[in-house]
Design a protein around this motif. Structure first.
Motif, PDB file in Angstrom:
ATOM      1  N   GLY A  94       0.822  -1.212   0.000  1.00 53.50           N
ATOM      2  CA  GLY A  94       0.000   0.000   0.000  1.00 53.50           C
ATOM      3  C   GLY A  94       0.849   1.252   0.000  1.00 53.50           C
ATOM      4  O   GLY A  94       0.564   2.233  -0.708  1.00 53.50           O
ATOM      5  N   LEU A  95       1.945   1.223   0.779  1.00 54.75           N
ATOM      6  CA  LEU A  95       2.861   2.371   0.811  1.00 54.75           C
ATOM      7  C   LEU A  95       3.508   2.569  -0.558  1.00 54.75           C
ATOM      8  O   LEU A  95       3.581   3.683  -1.082  1.00 54.75           O
ATOM      9  CB  LEU A  95       3.952   2.159   1.874  1.00 54.75           C
ATOM     10  N   LYS A  96       3.972   1.453  -1.145  1.00 60.66           N
ATOM     11  CA  LYS A  96       4.674   1.545  -2.432  1.00 60.66           C
ATOM     12  C   LYS A  96       3.756   2.042  -3.550  1.00 60.66           C
ATOM     13  O   LYS A  96       4.151   2.896  -4.344  1.00 60.66           O
ATOM     14  CB  LYS A  96       5.247   0.170  -2.809  1.00 60.66           C
ATOM     15  N   GLU A  97       2.551   1.497  -3.588  1.00 58.39           N
ATOM     16  CA  GLU A  97       1.637   1.847  -4.677  1.00 58.39           C
ATOM     17  C   GLU A  97       1.225   3.315  -4.619  1.00 58.39           C
ATOM     18  O   GLU A  97       0.880   3.914  -5.633  1.00 58.39           O
ATOM     19  CB  GLU A  97       0.421   0.922  -4.657  1.00 58.39           C
ATOM     20  N   ASN A  98       1.256   3.897  -3.421  1.00 56.94           N
ATOM     21  CA  ASN A  98       0.913   5.312  -3.261  1.00 56.94           C
ATOM     22  C   ASN A  98       2.146   6.220  -3.299  1.00 56.94           C
ATOM     23  O   ASN A  98       2.042   7.423  -3.074  1.00 56.94           O
ATOM     24  CB  ASN A  98       0.161   5.539  -1.951  1.00 56.94           C
ATOM     25  N   ASN A  99       3.315   5.606  -3.550  1.00 56.11           N
ATOM     26  CA  ASN A  99       4.542   6.396  -3.641  1.00 56.11           C
ATOM     27  C   ASN A  99       4.894   7.094  -2.322  1.00 56.11           C
ATOM     28  O   ASN A  99       5.370   8.225  -2.306  1.00 56.11           O
ATOM     29  CB  ASN A  99       4.388   7.449  -4.745  1.00 56.11           C
ATOM     30  N   ILE A 100       4.580   6.399  -1.217  1.00 60.78           N
ATOM     31  CA  ILE A 100       4.857   6.985   0.108  1.00 60.78           C
ATOM     32  C   ILE A 100       5.745   6.040   0.918  1.00 60.78           C
ATOM     33  O   ILE A 100       5.610   5.910   2.123  1.00 60.78           O
ATOM     34  CB  ILE A 100       3.549   7.318   0.875  1.00 60.78           C
ATOM     35  N   SER A 101       6.670   5.384   0.205  1.00 60.12           N
ATOM     36  CA  SER A 101       7.528   4.406   0.889  1.00 60.12           C
ATOM     37  C   SER A 101       8.978   4.878   0.953  1.00 60.12           C
ATOM     38  O   SER A 101       9.904   4.096   0.911  1.00 60.12           O
ATOM     39  CB  SER A 101       7.458   3.057   0.171  1.00 60.12           C
TER      40      SER A 101
END
Length: 301
Positions: free
Chosen positions: A70-77
């Protein structure tokens, strides 16, 4: 990638609804010291396991993978640091290793601070099968590792009964990957004090420090988590292991004293404090966490 906040920590460890242990113990000091903190809870319990009972949930490796996706897909990782503490299952720990590798691939300057929480005072409180994962998969990717004496012995096979043994164990840990090794507490001193030892290697130059402090006659929970969080923060802010160590231990000793003084008052004379009365006084120690009065000095070895 989204713009990375200057100082942001992904902290993966346990949490409790009531009290201070794991992420509850680590997030507040990091936030007070200016870090954005994102937490993944390896377990979520009503309270720590020292109470008469505890209830709650345990995350498995699929749950962890799902949250990270979820973090990666939203570019918040994107994080400047990753911090890990108590992890109770082998598959979860293996997934943590995958995540650290993934994060370091996209951000090579990411620092991984690992508190290899496995046990204390001669006994393991996680399954034995986690030990080889720490040795083979976690240590090679960790930048800073903060075992206690028992954990350092398990990770290196060295029995630590004096400073020389501890330095030997720290050298073995360096050889497995981490540039900075801190044995957060060891109890081999003949006078009953606790010794914290730290070693760092920069451009081939090694620095080793020792801090000795009085053992407080009580059992505290969450102090190791607080130690790792404060050390991460001060190492980042001061870029100086000696000073970071002094500030971290001074903070802990102050918090412990405040906690015990209050617990004794609440329990009343002659009564042993309850686990609830012994919960760390973290919020009440906010000023100390932000600006630790230096009560302890690190000796250069």
């Amino acid at each position: 990638m989204a713009d990375m906040p200057e100082k942001s920590v992904l902290s993966i460890q346990s949490t409790v609804v009531f009290g201070y242990v794991g992420n509850k113990s680590a997030a507040f000091p990091l936030q007070v010291l200016g870090f954005d903190v994102s937490t993944i809870n390896s377990v979520q319990f009503s309270n720590h396991t020292g109470y008469k009972c505890f209830k709650g949930q345990v995350l498995n490796s699929d749950d962890l993978a799902c949250l990270f996706d979820g973090l990666k897909e939203n570019n918040i990782s994107s994080f400047s640091h990753i911090l890990t503490g108590y992890i109770g299952s082998k598959s979860f720990l293996e997934k943590v290793a995958d995540i650290v590798v993934d994060l370091k691939t996209s951000n090579p300057s990411l620092l991984y601070v690992c508190d290899p929480v496995m046990g204390d005072h001669g006994k393991m409180y996680v399954p034995e099968e986690l030990l080889p994962v720490y040795i083979e998969k976690i240590l090679p990717i960790a930048d800073i590792v903060t075992p206690n004496q028992f954990e350092a012995e398990k990770l290196t096979g060295v029995e630590i009964s004096n400073v020389e043994d501890a330095i030997k164990a720290m050298q073995i840990l360096h050889s497995k990957g981490p540039k900075t090794v801190v044995i957060s507490s060891s109890e081999f001193a003949t006078d009953g004090t606790i010794i914290c030892l730290a070693s760092t290697v920069t451009n081939g130059c090694k620095e080793v420090y020792k801090v000795q402090f009085e053992k407080v006659p009580a059992i505290f929970v969450g102090t190791g988590d607080l130690f790792a969080a404060c050390l991460l923060a001060w190492l980042e802010k001061d870029k100086n292991l000696k000073l970071a160590l002094e500030k971290t231990i001074s903070t802990l000793q102050n918090v412990i004293k405040r906690t015990l003084d209050r617990a004794r008052v609440l329990a009343g004379e002659g009564n042993a404090p309850t686990p609830a009365q012994m919960e760390l006084q973290l919020v009440q120690s906010k000023a100390v966490i932000e600006n630790p009065p230096l009560s302890h000095t690190a000796a250069v070895l």
